[in-house]
Write an enzyme that holds these catalytic residues in place. Structure first.
Site, mmCIF file in Angstrom:
data_model
loop_
_atom_site.group_PDB
_atom_site.id
_atom_site.type_symbol
_atom_site.label_atom_id
_atom_site.label_comp_id
_atom_site.label_asym_id
_atom_site.label_seq_id
_atom_site.Cartn_x
_atom_site.Cartn_y
_atom_site.Cartn_z
ATOM 1 N N HIS A 292 22.746 -19.308 57.581
ATOM 2 C CA HIS A 292 24.385 -19.858 56.784
ATOM 3 C C HIS A 292 23.754 -18.316 55.682
ATOM 4 O O HIS A 292 22.610 -18.513 55.408
ATOM 5 C CB HIS A 292 24.000 -20.911 55.597
ATOM 6 C CG HIS A 292 24.521 -21.159 54.931
ATOM 7 N ND1 HIS A 292 25.709 -21.858 55.025
ATOM 8 C CD2 HIS A 292 24.662 -21.765 53.763
ATOM 9 C CE1 HIS A 292 26.583 -21.684 54.222
ATOM 10 N NE2 HIS A 292 25.975 -22.081 53.271
ATOM 11 N N GLY B 243 29.967 -10.740 65.704
ATOM 12 C CA GLY B 243 29.033 -11.031 66.269
ATOM 13 C C GLY B 243 27.592 -10.156 66.009
ATOM 14 O O GLY B 243 27.244 -9.735 66.821
ATOM 15 N N LEU C 82 32.494 -20.464 63.732
ATOM 16 C CA LEU C 82 33.654 -20.964 63.083
ATOM 17 C C LEU C 82 33.507 -22.299 63.585
ATOM 18 O O LEU C 82 35.164 -22.985 63.125
ATOM 19 C CB LEU C 82 34.156 -20.694 62.659
ATOM 20 C CG LEU C 82 34.508 -18.878 62.423
ATOM 21 C CD1 LEU C 82 35.475 -17.989 61.668
ATOM 22 C CD2 LEU C 82 33.228 -19.111 60.525
#
Length: 200
Positions: A113, A16, A94
């Protein structure tokens, strides 16, 4: 209300680090937002630990806990509604967000991304895979992209993008580290842009 804060959820699967950079940026930049939920498909990941340490409610939600995909999606929506979430920020999550959730939060889910979309996106393009693909393609630059999430992987409209040079002798790991540093600045910038637009 002048002091109203936009309620955010972070969706995470790992350490994170982007979630943490966003959390600290909200405080440093005095942004009118707060994290009201950290949701993860893993019960004990770094993001969950960080959230607990900072008093942010956490939810462990995995499709394995449910008999059907529909039940899983419904449980996710229920968690979001219970915490009155207004925006979802994917930070190393994910798993594909269920389409019913994407539709319910249309233009209210952001993802980051580690490449310059539309290049090097799509199924399988996450983590170190992205940086390997960039180097194998002989690209001279990479970077990071913040985009809205729609039902297709990495296809939603771009919010912000920033370039990072590919250096001679780069490995996937060295490129990943340079891009991640960019991500930690870009994601807070994108959130700030979103919040300013919301106020107008």
């Amino acid at each position: 209300m002048a002091n109203r804060k936009t309620r955010l959820a972070a969706f995470c699967s790992g350490t994170g680090s982007n979630f943490q950079s966003l959390y600290y940026a909200i405080d440093e930049r005095r942004l009118p937002a707060e994290f009201s939920l950290c949701l993860s498909n893993r019960s004990e990941c770094g993001a969950i630990v960080f959230a607990r340490q900072h008093g942010i409610p956490t939810v462990h939600l995995s499709e394995k806990q449910y008999d059907t995909h529909e039940e899983f999606a419904a449980a996710m929506l229920t968690s979001l509604e219970e915490h009155a979430i207004e925006y979802i920020l994917l930070a190393g999550y994910l798993r594909k967000v269920p389409e019913t959730v994407v539709n319910a939060y249309s233009f209210r889910i952001l993802n980051i991304h580690p490449a310059l979309l539309p290049d090097f996106g799509g199924p399988g393009m996450y983590g170190i895979n992205v940086h390997k693909a960039v180097l194998e393609a002989g690209s001279k630059e990479s970077g990071a992209t913040v985009h809205y999430v729609d039902p297709e992987y990495d296809k939603g409209p771009i919010v912000l993008q920033r370039k990072v040079p590919v250096e001679p002798g780069d490995t996937p790991e060295s490129l990943a580290a340079r891009v991640l540093k960019c991500e930690h600045q870009l994601y807070p910038d994108a959130l700030e842009k979103l919040l300013i637009a919301e106020e107008l």
